[in-house]
Design a protein around this motif. Structure first.
Motif, mmCIF file in Angstrom:
data_model
loop_
_atom_site.group_PDB
_atom_site.id
_atom_site.type_symbol
_atom_site.label_atom_id
_atom_site.label_comp_id
_atom_site.label_asym_id
_atom_site.label_seq_id
_atom_site.Cartn_x
_atom_site.Cartn_y
_atom_site.Cartn_z
ATOM 1 N N PRO A 12 30.953 -75.518 -9.436
ATOM 2 C CA PRO A 12 30.922 -76.906 -8.956
ATOM 3 C C PRO A 12 32.192 -77.702 -9.221
ATOM 4 N N GLU A 13 32.874 -77.420 -10.317
ATOM 5 C CA GLU A 13 34.093 -78.168 -10.651
ATOM 6 C C GLU A 13 35.192 -77.990 -9.607
ATOM 7 N N TYR A 299 21.789 -88.987 -7.840
ATOM 8 C CA TYR A 299 23.233 -88.990 -8.018
ATOM 9 C C TYR A 299 23.895 -89.627 -6.798
ATOM 10 N N GLN A 303 29.105 -87.755 -7.165
ATOM 11 C CA GLN A 303 28.598 -87.089 -8.365
ATOM 12 C C GLN A 303 27.907 -85.759 -8.048
ATOM 13 N N PRO A 305 29.051 -82.720 -7.496
ATOM 14 C CA PRO A 305 29.421 -81.567 -8.333
ATOM 15 C C PRO A 305 28.700 -81.558 -9.682
ATOM 16 N N GLN A 306 28.507 -82.732 -10.278
ATOM 17 C CA GLN A 306 27.789 -82.803 -11.551
ATOM 18 C C GLN A 306 26.319 -82.419 -11.355
ATOM 19 N N ALA A 307 25.746 -82.824 -10.217
ATOM 20 C CA ALA A 307 24.363 -82.453 -9.920
ATOM 21 C C ALA A 307 24.216 -80.931 -9.843
ATOM 22 N N GLN A 309 26.228 -78.771 -11.286
ATOM 23 C CA GLN A 309 26.450 -78.227 -12.627
ATOM 24 C C GLN A 309 25.186 -78.351 -13.472
ATOM 25 N N ASP A 310 24.484 -79.475 -13.328
ATOM 26 C CA ASP A 310 23.214 -79.644 -14.046
ATOM 27 C C ASP A 310 22.205 -78.583 -13.606
ATOM 28 N N ASP A 313 23.253 -75.321 -15.174
ATOM 29 C CA ASP A 313 22.972 -75.326 -16.616
ATOM 30 C C ASP A 313 21.476 -75.372 -16.926
ATOM 31 N N LYS A 315 19.312 -77.697 -16.467
ATOM 32 C CA LYS A 315 18.869 -78.971 -17.010
ATOM 33 C C LYS A 315 17.851 -79.663 -16.103
#
Length: 329
Positions: A12-13, A299, A303, A305-307, A309-310, A313, A315
């Motif tokens: 995602p980054e 999100y 945001q 990419p952070q979604a 990544q979550d 991970d 989460k």
């Protein structure tokens, strides 16, 4: 317009928040102004080039959207400009606008909001197809859901209860299992701390479970298969745990059980009438309050990419949603 772009395959980054041209539609497509786009595990796979569908670079991830029809192709007769819709686009949804084949676009009931609409197709569609069409789950049977706190998992827990099954939810943390209990699971297994096979045996008094819905695979698949009942049905939905398991198929022989794949995306194309019927039935269940989506977090588009990544991970409990403001709504 703004969009999240995958310009090279990776994590995602590596995604970028970019200005891109507005999509041009063909005669059989519609252009949708996106209000919400769900975050699903296939989005994590598709940007790494690990999914069944492999779009050409660059592309936007995001396969499940809701919004407003902005343009309609000349051959499209059942949709209108200004109509509120949900759509299964495959990819392209992490953007302010997306083009979609008209046959993959469905009107939203007046009382359904955009977030509910965008969180319905993949998870509840997949779970309902698995339990209804593939497993033929019956009232009084026992259903084990592996990875029960994810989007498809929680949907399966809720639907299993509605369909009259005894639902056993298996997940990795107490917080995740609490969410499963809130959706109707009557038994809980923490498979990071407990012996999965032995807990299944204990809960079912040695009989085993009638249906296993597995979205994680990995090391959990074999003990779950060993815990299946005579003539049980093992539903292979995904491999969120990372590894694709190598199952000992002598177990299928000994237990007289069926191991069957669940690929809702292909089902919806191969059997569109049955898929449409399922969606209509799900909408009625949502409207009646019998099922509801658990929203983990919303999100903004930048945001996304952070979604993802979550999601990577592990989460996310239930569904993450990308929300985009639409003027007037």
């Amino acid at each position: 317009m703004k969009a999240i772009l995958c310009q090279k395959h990776g994590l995602p980054e590596s995604l970028t928040y970019s200005d891109v041209p507005e999509p041009e539609i063909s005669e059989g497509e519609v252009l949708i102004q996106v209000a919400a786009c769900a975050v699903n595990f296939p989005d994590v796979l598709i940007i790494q080039n690990k999914y069944q569908f492999k779009p050409e670079l660059p592309f936007s991830p995001g396969g499940e959207v809701s919004g407003i029809v902005e343009k309609v192709g000349s051959a499209v007769k059942h949709l209108q400009v200004g109509q509120r819709v949900l759509a299964l686009c495959g990819w392209g949804g992490f953007a302010e606008k997306v083009k979609v084949e008209a046959g993959r676009v469905f009107p939203i009931p007046p009382q359904m909001d955009f977030i509910t609409a965008a969180s319905t197709l993949y998870t509840f569609g997949t779970a309902y197809h698995a339990l209804k069409d593939r497993a033929n789950l019956q009232t009084g049977e026992t259903l084990l859901v592996l990875g029960a706190s994810g989007g498809v998992g929680l949907a399966a827990v809720a639907l299993g209860k509605v369909m009259g099954a005894k639902v056993i939810a298996a997940a990795s943390t107490a917080e995740k299992l609490e969410a499963c209990a809130s959706q109707g699971a009557s038994e809980l297994i923490n498979y990071e701390q407990e012996d999965l096979k032995e807990r299944i045996k204990s809960i079912t008094d040695g009989k085993g479970v009638d249906v296993v819905l597995d979205v994680v695979g990995d090391k959990y698949a074999e003990p779950a298969l060993r815990g299946i009942a005579w003539k049980g049905r093992y539903l292979v939905v995904g491999f969120a745990g990372g590894e694709i398991p190598n199952l000992p198929f002598n177990l299928a022989l000994l237990k007289g059980c069926a191991v069957m794949g669940v690929f809702w995306g292909r089902f919806s194309k191969e059997e569109p009438k049955q898929s449409q019927q399922n969606i209509m039935e799900l909408v009625k269940l949502i409207q009646s309050g019998k099922i509801s989506q658990h929203i983990y977090k919303t999100y903004a588009l930048d945001q996304a990419p952070q979604a993802l990544q979550d999601m990577l991970d592990r989460k996310v409990i239930g569904k993450g949603i990308i929300e985009i403001d639409i003027d007037g709504y």
